[in-house]
Write a protein that holds these residues in place. Structure first.
Motif, PDB file in Angstrom:
ATOM      1  N   LEU A  17       0.827  -1.205   0.000  1.00 62.02           N
ATOM      2  CA  LEU A  17       0.000   0.000   0.000  1.00 62.02           C
ATOM      3  C   LEU A  17       0.861   1.255   0.000  1.00 62.02           C
ATOM      4  N   THR A  39      -7.217 -11.018   2.427  1.00 61.82           N
ATOM      5  CA  THR A  39      -7.208  -9.573   2.683  1.00 61.82           C
ATOM      6  C   THR A  39      -6.491  -8.833   1.564  1.00 61.82           C
ATOM      7  N   TYR A  40      -5.330  -9.344   1.184  1.00 59.46           N
ATOM      8  CA  TYR A  40      -4.537  -8.677   0.132  1.00 59.46           C
ATOM      9  C   TYR A  40      -5.342  -8.601  -1.171  1.00 59.46           C
ATOM     10  N   HIS A  42      -8.542  -8.745  -1.627  1.00 66.37           N
ATOM     11  CA  HIS A  42      -9.717  -7.878  -1.498  1.00 66.37           C
ATOM     12  C   HIS A  42      -9.347  -6.414  -1.723  1.00 66.37           C
ATOM     13  N   ASN A  43      -8.215  -6.009  -1.193  1.00 73.14           N
ATOM     14  CA  ASN A  43      -7.822  -4.600  -1.254  1.00 73.14           C
ATOM     15  C   ASN A  43      -7.003  -4.238  -2.483  1.00 73.14           C
ATOM     16  N   ASP A 294     -11.081   2.480   4.812  1.00 73.54           N
ATOM     17  CA  ASP A 294     -11.773   1.593   3.875  1.00 73.54           C
ATOM     18  C   ASP A 294     -10.960   0.345   3.538  1.00 73.54           C
ATOM     19  N   PHE A 295      -9.832   0.146   4.212  1.00 76.70           N
ATOM     20  CA  PHE A 295      -9.020  -1.050   3.996  1.00 76.70           C
ATOM     21  C   PHE A 295      -9.642  -2.183   4.802  1.00 76.70           C
ATOM     22  N   VAL A 296     -10.048  -3.262   4.134  1.00 77.65           N
ATOM     23  CA  VAL A 296     -10.814  -4.331   4.770  1.00 77.65           C
ATOM     24  C   VAL A 296      -9.908  -5.507   5.124  1.00 77.65           C
TER      25      VAL A 296
END
Length: 331
Positions: A17, A39-40, A42-43, A294-296
């Motif tokens: 990020l 997670t990775y 998704h974002n 907004d990072f999920v």
């Protein structure tokens, strides 16, 4: 053209990020843990992610995955539990096999020949075995043709609302200065500034409108203990007949709303909100790591908290990435 990077041991994507925010372009990430990969992905839906044990990824397979793309930078944070003061095992460099995963990082650097690399680890590594471990790591990279420097950086000096010291190795293939970020000349960001805007919650409550903002449940005994601990206080605030007699001194404390946070780890269940009787939510912990709201984070709550605790703060990653850009300009 943006510089390309490979992210090894990518975790939830804190390093990625920060490098994305600095204008870099990802070409491959490698991570073994399924929830971290979830997670990775998704974002970073447009990134290429391999869920694989790097030790089982051959040179040929790695080159096939790159599809002829040239890596300008290799970044990553090999697992560091053997060095970490939070761990209970593997305090010597040779005893814990996880301490040698950096050799996989070296292998990929040797194979892909990037202009630069960035490797992050716990600050404990800097002084491990009176600095011999640090020097051994540097010599591995020097042997494959890189000049290397390392420094201990505290994330709080770069806008992250948390005291988090980490050792950072930066290497470059060609001759030239190696640049590290300079601490900002501004007041440190506080816990209140980072998480004061989140909706209030009781233990066990959640906020459906905000991802990962769900408070864990606590036992009546825990709630009784934490009620005595004041803003910025510790277990000494708890009456002696209720006070825990053993355990980590970083537990049974409250965050001080007017100071940066203590270092976020993979288990913060006994460190309490500065005014609410509960531990912080994953969303709040992520904010203390400088992740955007907004990072999920995916997976179980424990897995989410571990992902946050193991991540490189994106703001720290960004200032390091900006140093790589400066060095590249001078090539």
């Amino acid at each position: 053209m943006p510089l390309n990077y490979i992210d090894l041991f990518s975790g939830a994507g804190g390093l990625s990020l920060g490098f994305e925010q600095a204008g870099f372009q990802q070409i491959l990430s490698v991570e073994i843990e399924p929830s971290y990969c979830e997670t990775y992905c998704h974002n970073f839906p447009h990134h290429t992610v391999l869920q694989k044990d790097l030790t089982k990824l051959s040179d040929d397979d790695l080159l096939d995955e790159l599809k002829g793309q040239k890596a300008d930078v290799v970044i990553g944070g090999p697992p560091c539990q053997g060095f970490s003061m939070a761990g209970n095992i593997g305090r010597t460099f040779a005893d814990d096999p996880r301490n040698h995963l950096f050799k996989e990082f070296v292998r990929v650097v040797k194979l892909t020949k990037p202009k630069f690399f960035v490797m992050e680890n716990v600050a404990r590594l800097y002084t491990h075995k009176s600095g011999k471990t640090r020097q051994e790591i540097i010599e591995y990279f020097q042997y494959i043709g890189y000049q290397v420097e390392c420094q201990v950086l505290n994330a709080v000096d770069f806008g992250v609302p948390q005291n988090r010291s980490r050792v950072v190795f930066i290497g470059r293939k060609n001759q030239g200065n190696i640049i590290f970020p300079k601490p900002l000349k501004v007041a440190c960001k506080t816990v209140f500034e980072a998480i004061g805007h989140f909706p209030k919650l009781l233990a066990g409550e959640s906020c459906p409108q905000l991802p990962n903002h769900a408070a864990m449940n606590h036992t009546p005994q825990m709630l009784e203990k934490m009620a005595f601990v004041k803003n910025g206080g510790d277990r000494g605030d708890i009456p002696k007949n209720l006070r825990p007699t053993s355990g980590d001194v970083r537990k049974y404390i409250r965050y001080d709303s007017n100071k940066p946070a203590v270092c976020i780890t993979g288990d913060m269940r006994k460190v309490f909100h500065y005014e609410q009787n509960r531990a912080l939510t994953v969303r709040e912990l992520a904010a203390l790591q400088s992740f955007p709201d907004d990072f999920v984070f995916c997976g179980t709550k424990i897995a989410q908290q571990q992902q946050v605790g193991n991540a490189v703060p994106p703001l720290l990653a960004k200032v390091i990435a900006e140093c790589i850009l400066k060095m590249n300009e001078n090539e």
